[in-house]
Design an enzyme around this catalytic site. Structure first.
Site, short mmCIF file in Angstrom:
data_model
loop_
_atom_site.label_atom_id
_atom_site.label_comp_id
_atom_site.label_asym_id
_atom_site.label_seq_id
_atom_site.Cartn_x
_atom_site.Cartn_y
_atom_site.Cartn_z
CD GLU A 191 -2.74 -1.19 2.50
OE1 GLU A 191 -3.97 -1.22 2.40
OE2 GLU A 191 -2.14 -1.20 3.60
CB VAL A 192 2.10 3.47 -2.60
CG1 VAL A 192 2.79 4.82 -2.74
CG2 VAL A 192 3.05 2.33 -2.98
#
Length: 316
Positions: free
Chosen positions: A150-151
């Site tokens: 997850e960025v």
């Protein structure tokens, strides 16, 4: 900019797993951790996961020895890294001090990613001179097997830093997802929390055992969602396509609202009594089983599953 050297700060399970993944892709890794015996623990862990990485597929330049443990801090080696993956404990005050140190030492073109599992980076970039290159790069444990990253940018993270991080994680065979707004827990952990809270409630209320609850997931929702996810599964369940998805919502909507209302009326209360009931049911499920063997089988099966899905190491 091409990334050839990655800095790892913190070598707990997450940091060590990241190290293995990067080594499998032929990258040089410089590692720091102040914990006692961290160097020895890292070496042992990397040796234990290397066979799995070999099965997943190694880059032609991959080497188990292409890392350097440099002590409590990266220190003089900060200038050599092209990307930083920070993995310190989930304590904002600690991360604030550490991110300020990293930010002051690395080159200006280096993205700094934190593996924080729920604390948004806006909570610990206050002392950074260049917070625009800081973001969350949150993996699912263990990063060397699980593709998701997850960025999560904070409001002042640059679009260039997000794009750079997304491209880097893709280059090492991960599936990065851009979370557009900071929310506590990000996305995957929130989904996990929602399902687990209902699972805890059902078991604590005596409606089903922990063993049968796990069976409800592993023999229905789990396999289906693992292949296509909930949205595509619902589209298929409704007859296919976006119209099928809308049809399913319209068809099940009235009943679903009743179910959700009942869930909200019977939320897991987190009392000691309820936790004890859960613990007892899980103990029953684990009776006669070796947890280490279960973990090994899980990881072996994950490797097989991801290869079926086409998730494998990408040659650089």
């Amino acid at each position: 900019m091409s990334i050839r050297t990655v800095g790892i700060v913190g070598t707990g399970v997450i940091g060590a797993s990241w190290t293995g993944l990067f080594l499998a892709h032929g990258l040089r890794v410089i590692v720091a951790d102040p914990a006692p015996a961290a160097e020895e623990k890292l070496a042992s862990y990397l040796k234990s996961i290397w066979p799995a990485l070999e099965i997943m597929g190694l880059d032609e330049d991959a080497s188990l020895s292409n890392y350097k443990f440099v002590g409590a801090t990266l220190g003089e080696y900060y200038k050599e890294v092209d990307f930083v993956q920070e993995n310190a404990p989930e304590r904002p005050e600690l991360k604030t001090k550490l991110l300020a140190e990293i930010d002051a030492a690395v080159r200006l073109d280096v993205v700094i990613a934190s593996s924080s599992s729920g604390i948004p980076s806006s909570k610990f970039v206050g002392q950074c001179q260049h917070p625009e290159r800081v973001l969350i790069g949150h993996p699912f444990n263990p990063p060397h097997l699980m593709p998701l990253v997850e960025v999560v940018p904070h409001p002042n993270t640059s679009t260039a830093a997000v794009a750079h991080a997304m491209a880097f994680y893709e280059s090492v065979g991960r599936r990065p997802v851009h979370i557009k707004d900071e929310i506590p827990g990000f996305v995957a952990n929130r989904l996990q929390a929602a399902l687990c809270n209902e699972a805890y409630s059902l078991v604590a209320r005596g409606i089903v055992s922990a063993q049968d609850l796990d069976a409800c997931v592993t023999t229905s929702l789990g396999p289906r969602w693992a292949m296509v996810g909930p949205f595509l599964a619902n589209a298929m369940g409704g007859g296919g396509g976006s119209e099928g998805f809308k049809h399913l919502l319209e068809h099940l909507g009235p009943a679903s609202r009743v179910w959700v209302a009942d869930m909200q009326a019977h939320k897991f209360d987190w009392s000691q009594e309820s936790i004890d009931v859960l613990g007892s049911s899980v103990a029953d499920e684990l009776q006669g089983k070796d947890v280490k063997e279960l973990e090994q089988k899980r990881d072996d099966d994950l490797i097989k599953f991801f290869k079926i899905k086409g998730v494998r190491q990408r040659p650089r």
